[in-house]
Scaffold this active site. Structure first.
Site: not given
Ligand code: AMP
Length: 403
Positions: A384, A205, A361
């Site tokens: 965090g 996100k 993470g």
């Molecule tokens: P974050 O915790 O925000 O760093 O997000 C990590 C997560 O983002 C991981 O579990 C990935 O599987 C997911 N992710 C990465 N690329 C994508 C994508 N194109 N669509 C959906 N999820 C994604």
């Protein structure tokens, strides 16, 4: 500022804030002792110098009341094993037992205080200032020196992580080895990077990374955007993203970042192609297409080969690299190529002398999955606190000691 490696603890009682917030199974056995291991060098240094250690931490969320389920006694045994010495367990935090044991502590001895969060005054929420001060003073009175080695809680302005530092003069407070290492390595990226500096921001996100992206825009030469975040940017620039992850509330901000990058002369790299899938599954049908030409109902789950080539080139030319977040859904093998390619390119650049820091993470999980943890310069596991540091915020636990 006093540095722990050049300080002599002989004859001194040091109160050391650590992060022993470890996970347990149903039998109250520790399932991962990484955090305890991480604090050992600091405690050992105090003992080896001929000092004594009063170790304090929080565990779980007892919310200001004594709850035996969250007793630090479940940690004391493992700490003793790792230190190779008996650990005296205090029955309270700042009560009669802790005070008496602290007063009698001899050189080379270690005492573990009960869970700091048995007192609401630790987190300070809803407490009278006078009560917080009395708690902080009681903790400080047990020792001659304060050492903070809990980077994971350095973003909290709590009694044991920040307020207590005011009770010690500047020659009697310092970071432990763990925080010292984190701050030194993070500052190699944030304060005095060798150029070119490249930040690779990935993950699901935009909303959770936006403040970091904005802060990094003022520092980096190259900003690589990967992961699900890509598609908010691609949509903002008029592309068709099908059913890809997107945060519509952030379209304007994404546009603003693209503009800001231009103004600041930052090379902003957003995926040009992607691996699209017809469902969120490792056995989905897939095709490589332009990131802005995804079919209705399909979703981009990894970056494509053209993008990978660009990422590799930019990373390969960098002298300092920060990596936070995966390029795709790396947990599924068919969408792991982009994340693996970033890891490989970072390893390559590091072997040629670049400084690389991986943090957050999921990028740490990726580095472990691809077995390259020992081939990058530094891995931060702080969660965090790391994110807030990257956002450019001043962490109370750092400021309390560094000023
Ligand atoms: P974050 O915790 O925000 O760093 O997000 C990590 C997560 O983002 C991981 O579990 C990935 O599987 C997911 N992710 C990465 N690329 C994508 C994508 N194109 N669509 C959906 N999820 C994604």
């Amino acid at each position: 500022m006093v540095k722990i490696d050049s300080f002599n603890f002989a004859g001194k009682k040091a109160i050391i804030r650590v992060d022993f917030n470890v996970p347990f199974n149903d039998q109250k056995e520790i399932t991962d002792d990484t955090r305890i291991r991480a604090a050992i060098p600091t405690i050992k240094k105090v003992l080896d110098d001929g000092g004594s250690a009063i170790v304090m931490s929080h565990l779980g969320r007892p919310k200001g009341t004594v709850n035996p389920e969250f007793s630090m006694k479940y940690v004391a045994g493992r700490l003793g094993e790792l230190l190779g010495t008996k650990v005296l367990m205090a029955e309270d935090v700042v009560g009669a037992d802790a005070k008496a044991k602290a007063a009698a502590l001899a050189a080379g001895q270690v005492m573990l205080l009960e869970n700091l969060r048995f007192h609401a005054e630790e987190e300070t929420k809803g407490c009278e200032a006078a009560d917080v001060d009395a708690f902080v003073s009681a903790l400080a009175a047990m020792a001659d020196v304060y050492v903070n080695d809990a980077f994971g809680t350095a973003h909290r302005a709590h009694s044991s992580t920040a307020l207590i530092a005011d009770k010690f003069d500047s020659n009697s407070k310092m970071f432990g080895f763990l925080i010292d290492d984190e701050v030194t390595n993070l500052d190699k990226v944030l304060k005095s990077p060798q150029k070119p500096l490249t930040a690779i921001m990935g993950g699901a996100k935009v909303s959770t990374k936006i403040t970091i992206i904005e802060n990094m825009l003022g520092k980096v030469d190259n900003l690589i955007i990967g992961g699900g975040m890509i598609f908010t940017f691609v949509k903002a620039m008029g592309g068709n993203i099908g059913a890809s992850l997107c945060e519509d509330d952030y379209l304007d901000l994404a546009k603003k970042i693209v503009e800001e990058a231009k103004v600041k002369g930052v090379n902003l790299i957003i995926a040009s192609d992607c691996v699209a899938a017809d469902k969120f599954s490792n056995d989905a049908n897939t095709e490589v297409c332009a990131a802005g030409s995804i079919k209705d109902g399909w979703m981009g789950l990894d970056v494509g080969p053209e993008t990978i080539a660009t990422f590799k080139e930019v990373i390969g030319n960098s002298k300092t690299i920060l990596w936070n977040g995966p390029a795709g859904v790396f947990e599924m093998d068919n969408f792991a190529a982009g994340t693996k390619a970033i890891g490989d390119a970072i390893v390559d650049a590091t072997s040629k002398g670049a400084f690389s820091l991986v943090g957050g993470g999921d990028s740490v999980a990726a580095v472990n999955k691809f077995e390259i943890a020992d081939k990058v310069s530094y891995i931060s596991t702080a969660g965090g606190a790391l994110l807030e540091y990257l956002e450019g915020k001043e962490l109370p636990g750092i400021k309390a000691i560094r000023g």
